[in-house]
Design a protein around this motif. Structure first.
Motif, mmCIF file in Angstrom:
data_model
loop_
_atom_site.group_PDB
_atom_site.id
_atom_site.type_symbol
_atom_site.label_atom_id
_atom_site.label_comp_id
_atom_site.label_asym_id
_atom_site.label_seq_id
_atom_site.Cartn_x
_atom_site.Cartn_y
_atom_site.Cartn_z
ATOM 1 N N GLN A 15 -20.047 -13.724 -77.322
ATOM 2 C CA GLN A 15 -18.694 -13.287 -77.645
ATOM 3 C C GLN A 15 -17.816 -14.488 -77.992
ATOM 4 O O GLN A 15 -18.045 -15.594 -77.529
ATOM 5 C CB GLN A 15 -18.077 -12.549 -76.456
ATOM 6 C CG GLN A 15 -18.748 -11.238 -76.183
ATOM 7 C CD GLN A 15 -17.928 -10.374 -75.259
ATOM 8 O OE1 GLN A 15 -16.705 -10.411 -75.271
ATOM 9 N NE2 GLN A 15 -18.597 -9.585 -74.459
ATOM 10 N N SER A 16 -16.799 -14.226 -78.795
ATOM 11 C CA SER A 16 -15.811 -15.271 -79.055
ATOM 12 C C SER A 16 -14.959 -15.449 -77.800
ATOM 13 O O SER A 16 -14.989 -14.625 -76.885
ATOM 14 C CB SER A 16 -14.940 -14.896 -80.263
ATOM 15 O OG SER A 16 -14.232 -13.697 -80.007
ATOM 16 N N GLY A 39 -9.295 -11.716 -78.440
ATOM 17 C CA GLY A 39 -10.618 -12.324 -78.569
ATOM 18 C C GLY A 39 -11.684 -11.454 -77.946
ATOM 19 O O GLY A 39 -11.471 -10.294 -77.635
ATOM 20 N N GLY A 40 -12.836 -12.071 -77.751
ATOM 21 C CA GLY A 40 -13.985 -11.298 -77.297
ATOM 22 C C GLY A 40 -14.494 -10.453 -78.456
ATOM 23 O O GLY A 40 -13.858 -10.344 -79.496
ATOM 24 N N ASN A 41 -15.648 -9.860 -78.289
ATOM 25 C CA ASN A 41 -16.226 -9.021 -79.329
ATOM 26 C C ASN A 41 -16.774 -7.754 -78.706
ATOM 27 O O ASN A 41 -17.093 -7.707 -77.529
ATOM 28 C CB ASN A 41 -17.380 -9.741 -80.036
ATOM 29 C CG ASN A 41 -16.940 -10.992 -80.738
ATOM 30 O OD1 ASN A 41 -17.019 -12.073 -80.179
ATOM 31 N ND2 ASN A 41 -16.458 -10.866 -81.957
ATOM 32 N N ASP A 83 -24.395 -5.010 -78.506
ATOM 33 C CA ASP A 83 -24.588 -6.129 -79.423
ATOM 34 C C ASP A 83 -24.134 -7.489 -78.897
ATOM 35 O O ASP A 83 -24.441 -8.510 -79.496
ATOM 36 C CB ASP A 83 -23.864 -5.857 -80.745
ATOM 37 C CG ASP A 83 -24.427 -4.651 -81.459
ATOM 38 O OD1 ASP A 83 -25.659 -4.489 -81.518
ATOM 39 O OD2 ASP A 83 -23.622 -3.831 -81.953
ATOM 40 N N HIS A 84 -23.353 -7.501 -77.809
ATOM 41 C CA HIS A 84 -22.749 -8.746 -77.352
ATOM 42 C C HIS A 84 -22.996 -8.983 -75.870
ATOM 43 O O HIS A 84 -22.947 -8.049 -75.072
ATOM 44 C CB HIS A 84 -21.234 -8.740 -77.619
ATOM 45 C CG HIS A 84 -20.916 -8.628 -79.064
ATOM 46 N ND1 HIS A 84 -20.754 -7.419 -79.712
ATOM 47 C CD2 HIS A 84 -20.745 -9.585 -80.011
ATOM 48 C CE1 HIS A 84 -20.502 -7.638 -80.972
ATOM 49 N NE2 HIS A 84 -20.490 -8.946 -81.194
#
Length: 86
Positions: A15-16, A39-41, A83-84
């Motif tokens: 994750q960002s 942020g984060g994904n 996915d993350h």
């Protein structure tokens, strides 16, 4: 007879960076306020933990209640999803 099996594993993405948005200056006596992040994904849930000052504030979900004068530090964490990674 020859049998074979191929497994394809998709590695989850990192994750960002996740940041808590600045709620502005708050003092004892102010109304409850909501925390939010940037942020984060992905679709993972964000949770908040008091890492310092649990006697100063209480967090319920994303809502902060100021209990007394003092300083508190909050950490946000975003769960992973399909996915993350967390």
């Amino acid at each position: 007879f020859i049998a074979s099996c191929v497994a394809i594993v998709k590695e989850k993405e990192k994750q960002s960076d996740l940041s808590i948005n600045d709620p502005g200056a708050k003092t004892y006596g102010d109304a409850d306020f909501a925390l939010s992040t940037t942020g984060g994904n992905g679709t993972g849930a964000v949770t908040y933990d008091i890492t310092e000052g649990s006697d100063v504030i209480r967090i319920t979900g994303a809502i902060v209640t100021i209990l007394t004068d003092g300083t508190a530090t909050v950490t946000a964490t975003k769960s992973g999803d399909e996915d993350h990674r967390p």
